[in-house]
Design a protein around this motif. Structure first.
Motif, PDB file in Angstrom:
ATOM      1  N   GLU A  16       4.068  -3.219 -23.274  1.00 52.97           N
ATOM      2  CA  GLU A  16       5.520  -3.178 -23.090  1.00 52.97           C
ATOM      3  C   GLU A  16       5.881  -3.891 -21.796  1.00 52.97           C
ATOM      4  O   GLU A  16       5.324  -3.583 -20.731  1.00 52.97           O
ATOM      5  N   LEU A  17       6.825  -4.827 -21.896  1.00 52.46           N
ATOM      6  CA  LEU A  17       7.290  -5.578 -20.728  1.00 52.46           C
ATOM      7  C   LEU A  17       8.771  -5.267 -20.512  1.00 52.46           C
ATOM      8  O   LEU A  17       9.482  -4.927 -21.465  1.00 52.46           O
ATOM      9  N   ASP A  18       9.243  -5.412 -19.267  1.00 53.76           N
ATOM     10  CA  ASP A  18      10.685  -5.225 -19.056  1.00 53.76           C
ATOM     11  C   ASP A  18      11.403  -6.550 -19.339  1.00 53.76           C
ATOM     12  O   ASP A  18      10.779  -7.538 -19.722  1.00 53.76           O
ATOM     13  N   ARG A  19      12.713  -6.582 -19.125  1.00 54.13           N
ATOM     14  CA  ARG A  19      13.504  -7.767 -19.483  1.00 54.13           C
ATOM     15  C   ARG A  19      13.053  -9.015 -18.730  1.00 54.13           C
ATOM     16  O   ARG A  19      13.154 -10.127 -19.220  1.00 54.13           O
ATOM     17  N   SER A  20      12.543  -8.823 -17.502  1.00 50.15           N
ATOM     18  CA  SER A  20      12.104  -9.980 -16.717  1.00 50.15           C
ATOM     19  C   SER A  20      10.658 -10.349 -16.997  1.00 50.15           C
ATOM     20  O   SER A  20      10.131 -11.278 -16.388  1.00 50.15           O
ATOM     21  N   MET A  59       5.557  -2.875 -17.988  1.00 44.96           N
ATOM     22  CA  MET A  59       6.139  -1.550 -17.762  1.00 44.96           C
ATOM     23  C   MET A  59       5.029  -0.577 -17.361  1.00 44.96           C
ATOM     24  O   MET A  59       4.139  -0.280 -18.166  1.00 44.96           O
ATOM     25  N   ALA A  60       5.072  -0.152 -16.108  1.00 49.05           N
ATOM     26  CA  ALA A  60       4.088   0.827 -15.621  1.00 49.05           C
ATOM     27  C   ALA A  60       4.706   1.480 -14.396  1.00 49.05           C
ATOM     28  O   ALA A  60       5.306   0.800 -13.563  1.00 49.05           O
ATOM     29  N   ASP A  61       4.579   2.797 -14.314  1.00 47.32           N
ATOM     30  CA  ASP A  61       5.136   3.486 -13.150  1.00 47.32           C
ATOM     31  C   ASP A  61       4.061   3.600 -12.070  1.00 47.32           C
ATOM     32  O   ASP A  61       3.056   2.877 -12.094  1.00 47.32           O
ATOM     33  N   GLU A  62       4.290   4.513 -11.151  1.00 47.01           N
ATOM     34  CA  GLU A  62       3.388   4.666 -10.013  1.00 47.01           C
ATOM     35  C   GLU A  62       1.939   4.973 -10.413  1.00 47.01           C
ATOM     36  O   GLU A  62       1.015   4.720  -9.656  1.00 47.01           O
ATOM     37  N   THR A  63       1.765   5.498 -11.635  1.00 52.22           N
ATOM     38  CA  THR A  63       0.399   5.776 -12.097  1.00 52.22           C
ATOM     39  C   THR A  63      -0.345   4.494 -12.477  1.00 52.22           C
ATOM     40  O   THR A  63      -1.551   4.526 -12.685  1.00 52.22           O
ATOM     41  N   THR A  64       0.392   3.404 -12.628  1.00 53.05           N
ATOM     42  CA  THR A  64      -0.107   2.089 -13.070  1.00 53.05           C
ATOM     43  C   THR A  64      -0.520   2.069 -14.540  1.00 53.05           C
ATOM     44  O   THR A  64      -1.000   1.060 -15.030  1.00 53.05           O
ATOM     45  N   LYS A  65      -0.319   3.196 -15.256  1.00 50.55           N
ATOM     46  CA  LYS A  65      -0.686   3.238 -16.676  1.00 50.55           C
ATOM     47  C   LYS A  65       0.285   2.398 -17.487  1.00 50.55           C
ATOM     48  O   LYS A  65       1.504   2.493 -17.299  1.00 50.55           O
ATOM     49  N   THR A  66      -0.255   1.617 -18.417  1.00 53.71           N
ATOM     50  CA  THR A  66       0.597   0.877 -19.343  1.00 53.71           C
ATOM     51  C   THR A  66       0.711   1.696 -20.623  1.00 53.71           C
ATOM     52  O   THR A  66       0.189   2.818 -20.701  1.00 53.71           O
ATOM     53  N   ASN A  67       1.318   1.111 -21.663  1.00 50.24           N
ATOM     54  CA  ASN A  67       1.423   1.851 -22.921  1.00 50.24           C
ATOM     55  C   ASN A  67       0.093   1.927 -23.661  1.00 50.24           C
ATOM     56  O   ASN A  67      -0.016   2.638 -24.651  1.00 50.24           O
ATOM     57  N   VAL A 100      -5.685   0.767 -19.939  1.00 52.08           N
ATOM     58  CA  VAL A 100      -5.158  -0.513 -19.418  1.00 52.08           C
ATOM     59  C   VAL A 100      -4.133  -0.204 -18.322  1.00 52.08           C
ATOM     60  O   VAL A 100      -3.183   0.553 -18.560  1.00 52.08           O
ATOM     61  N   TYR A 101      -4.336  -0.798 -17.162  1.00 50.29           N
ATOM     62  CA  TYR A 101      -3.517  -0.491 -15.988  1.00 50.29           C
ATOM     63  C   TYR A 101      -2.932  -1.792 -15.433  1.00 50.29           C
ATOM     64  O   TYR A 101      -3.553  -2.857 -15.530  1.00 50.29           O
ATOM     65  N   ALA A 102      -1.742  -1.695 -14.822  1.00 50.60           N
ATOM     66  CA  ALA A 102      -1.105  -2.877 -14.232  1.00 50.60           C
ATOM     67  C   ALA A 102      -0.869  -2.598 -12.754  1.00 50.60           C
ATOM     68  O   ALA A 102      -0.269  -1.571 -12.404  1.00 50.60           O
ATOM     69  N   VAL A 103      -1.354  -3.487 -11.896  1.00 49.73           N
ATOM     70  CA  VAL A 103      -1.229  -3.255 -10.453  1.00 49.73           C
ATOM     71  C   VAL A 103      -0.610  -4.470  -9.755  1.00 49.73           C
ATOM     72  O   VAL A 103      -0.751  -5.599 -10.204  1.00 49.73           O
ATOM     73  N   GLY A 104       0.058  -4.187  -8.647  1.00 50.15           N
ATOM     74  CA  GLY A 104       0.603  -5.259  -7.818  1.00 50.15           C
ATOM     75  C   GLY A 104       1.881  -5.850  -8.389  1.00 50.15           C
ATOM     76  O   GLY A 104       2.612  -5.202  -9.144  1.00 50.15           O
ATOM     77  N   LYS A 123       8.283  -2.442 -10.337  1.00 47.92           N
ATOM     78  CA  LYS A 123       8.234  -1.663  -9.090  1.00 47.92           C
ATOM     79  C   LYS A 123       9.358  -2.122  -8.164  1.00 47.92           C
ATOM     80  O   LYS A 123       9.846  -3.248  -8.291  1.00 47.92           O
ATOM     81  N   PRO A 124       9.747  -1.261  -7.239  1.00 42.61           N
ATOM     82  CA  PRO A 124      10.869  -1.646  -6.375  1.00 42.61           C
ATOM     83  C   PRO A 124      10.496  -2.584  -5.234  1.00 42.61           C
ATOM     84  O   PRO A 124      11.349  -3.297  -4.715  1.00 42.61           O
ATOM     85  N   LEU A 125       9.249  -2.604  -4.819  1.00 43.71           N
ATOM     86  CA  LEU A 125       8.899  -3.417  -3.646  1.00 43.71           C
ATOM     87  C   LEU A 125       7.565  -4.111  -3.854  1.00 43.71           C
ATOM     88  O   LEU A 125       6.535  -3.456  -4.025  1.00 43.71           O
ATOM     89  N   ARG A 126       7.599  -5.430  -3.868  1.00 47.74           N
ATOM     90  CA  ARG A 126       6.371  -6.214  -4.093  1.00 47.74           C
ATOM     91  C   ARG A 126       5.836  -6.724  -2.770  1.00 47.74           C
ATOM     92  O   ARG A 126       6.317  -7.726  -2.234  1.00 47.74           O
ATOM     93  N   GLN A 127       4.874  -6.012  -2.252  1.00 49.34           N
ATOM     94  CA  GLN A 127       4.271  -6.317  -0.962  1.00 49.34           C
ATOM     95  C   GLN A 127       2.763  -6.094  -1.070  1.00 49.34           C
ATOM     96  O   GLN A 127       2.300  -5.422  -1.990  1.00 49.34           O
ATOM     97  N   VAL A 128       2.015  -6.617  -0.096  1.00 49.21           N
ATOM     98  CA  VAL A 128       0.566  -6.410  -0.107  1.00 49.21           C
ATOM     99  C   VAL A 128       0.259  -4.919  -0.065  1.00 49.21           C
ATOM    100  O   VAL A 128      -0.606  -4.408  -0.800  1.00 49.21           O
ATOM    101  N   VAL A 129       1.001  -4.218   0.767  1.00 45.85           N
ATOM    102  CA  VAL A 129       0.713  -2.800   0.971  1.00 45.85           C
ATOM    103  C   VAL A 129       0.973  -1.977  -0.298  1.00 45.85           C
ATOM    104  O   VAL A 129       0.271  -0.985  -0.556  1.00 45.85           O
ATOM    105  N   THR A 130       1.933  -2.398  -1.112  1.00 43.16           N
ATOM    106  CA  THR A 130       2.169  -1.647  -2.354  1.00 43.16           C
ATOM    107  C   THR A 130       1.159  -2.083  -3.427  1.00 43.16           C
ATOM    108  O   THR A 130       0.766  -1.280  -4.278  1.00 43.16           O
TER     109      THR A 130
END
Ligand code: NAP
Length: 309
Positions: free
Chosen positions: A253-257, A261-269, A273-277, A282-289
């Protein structure tokens, strides 16, 4: 048929999120492989100086930080294969990743494919990249010492790029399609005070003017429709990013952009399978996140491998 080698975890993409996942996975005793198409660091490797990653009080260049993250993961046994993933079957068991080199199999997959700079879609934009068209001020800014450059965009990237360039170029012209910046307030005063930054509000770039290299841009005032030409030596396009998710479209599942789609757990549907970075919503795309995501993904993957979900 010989026995398949099935990795516990394959990480796709060797940026900060990917190598942090590899570090945590290797330290947890998981048989871990990172698939990277070029070299460690991802977008971070293109950043000249990173001043907001804790622990490096004097800053560090992104390429070096990427190499450090790779070496740290490899110290604990993570492996890297340099290959471009061309196809994935994330529903199969084990999961299948076909690359330009060979086919890999894994029980869990961490997607850390990041996001690339978005293009304006102008004629010759690609052909002129490196010959006046650029996407990263920290990387290419020095080429425009004492020259005139245009920055396109009104977000944090455009604001940060305009400030970097104002210290290098003679003149910076910020072209934004609206009359207010999207960039956070902290950027507004420095932009106004720089002294060599001009603003073209309500304007879009409709054409790149060029010979062998860029010589200017054609601008359109979106309120009046009037077109003007502007001379410049370089155009920095800072209009956001496009996630690298083409290979998983239709499976995840992907969002409009186009972000996974994955929340803080990084779990996908899909289980395992996990999505990171930068590639996940996510609200903030930084190295630290991104690095935080890497650690979380491994925690979730360990639960999954132990028989949970
Ligand atoms: P962004 O926030 O999505 O902003 C993109 C900008 O480009 C917007 O001003 C947008 O205009 C404009 N734009 C988009 N498509 C365009 C087009 N086709 N033609 C002309 N203009 C176009 O992207 P970003 O600035 O790259 O930032 C991405 C993320 O990274 C954000 O979360 C940001 O906070 C973060 N970031 C943070 C920092 C920092 O210093 N903290 C630095 C860089 C990036 P509209 O405003 O009209 O939509």
């Amino acid at each position: 048929m010989g026995e398949l080698h099935v990795y516990d975890m394959i990480v796709v993409g060797g940026g900060p999120g990917g190598y942090t996942a590899a570090l945590y996975a290797a330290r947890a005793g998981l048989d871990t492989l990172v698939l990277e198409k070029l070299s460690a660091g991802g977008q971070m490797a293109l950043t000249e100086e990173i001043d907001n990653y804790p622990g490096y009080e004097a800053g560090i260049d992104g390429f070096t930080l990427g190499e450090k993250m790779q070496r740290q993961a490899e110290r604990f046994g993570a492996k890297t294969a340099y290959a471009q993933v061309e196809r994935m079957d994330l529903t199969a068991s084990p999961k299948v990743l076909e690359t330009s080199e060979s086919i890999f199999y894994a029980r869990t997959v961490v997607l850390a494919t990041g996001a690339d700079p978005r293009k304006l879609g102008l004629a010759e934009e690609e052909a002129l990249t490196g010959r006046g068209v650029a996407y990263c001020a920290a990387c290419d800014g020095m080429r425009y010492k004492g020259k005139t450059v245009v920055v396109v965009g009104g977000g944090n990237s455009a604001a940060a790029d305009a400030l970097i360039l104002s210290r290098i170029a003679e003149k910076v012209i910020l072209v934004h399609r609206r009359d207010t910046l999207r960039a956070t307030k902290v950027y507004h005063a420095p932009l106004m005070q720089a002294g060599n930054i001009e603003f073209r509000w309500n304007s879009t770039v409709t054409a790149l003017l060029h010979g062998d290299k860029v010589t200017g841009v054609r601008l359109k005032d979106v309120t009046t429709g009037a077109e003007t030409e502007l001379s410049c030596d370089g155009v920095f396009i800072s209009v956001g990013r496009k996630p690298a998710t083409e290979l998983v479209r239709g499976q995840l599942e992907l969002d409009r952009s186009g972000y996974i789609m994955a929340d803080e757990t990084t779990k996908t549907n899909l289980p395992g399978v996990y999505a990171v970075g930068d590639v996940r919503t996510k609200p903030l795309r930084q190295v630290v996140t991104a690095v935080a995501d890497g650690a979380t993904a491994v925690h979730m993957a360990e639960e999954y491998l132990a028989g949970g979900v």
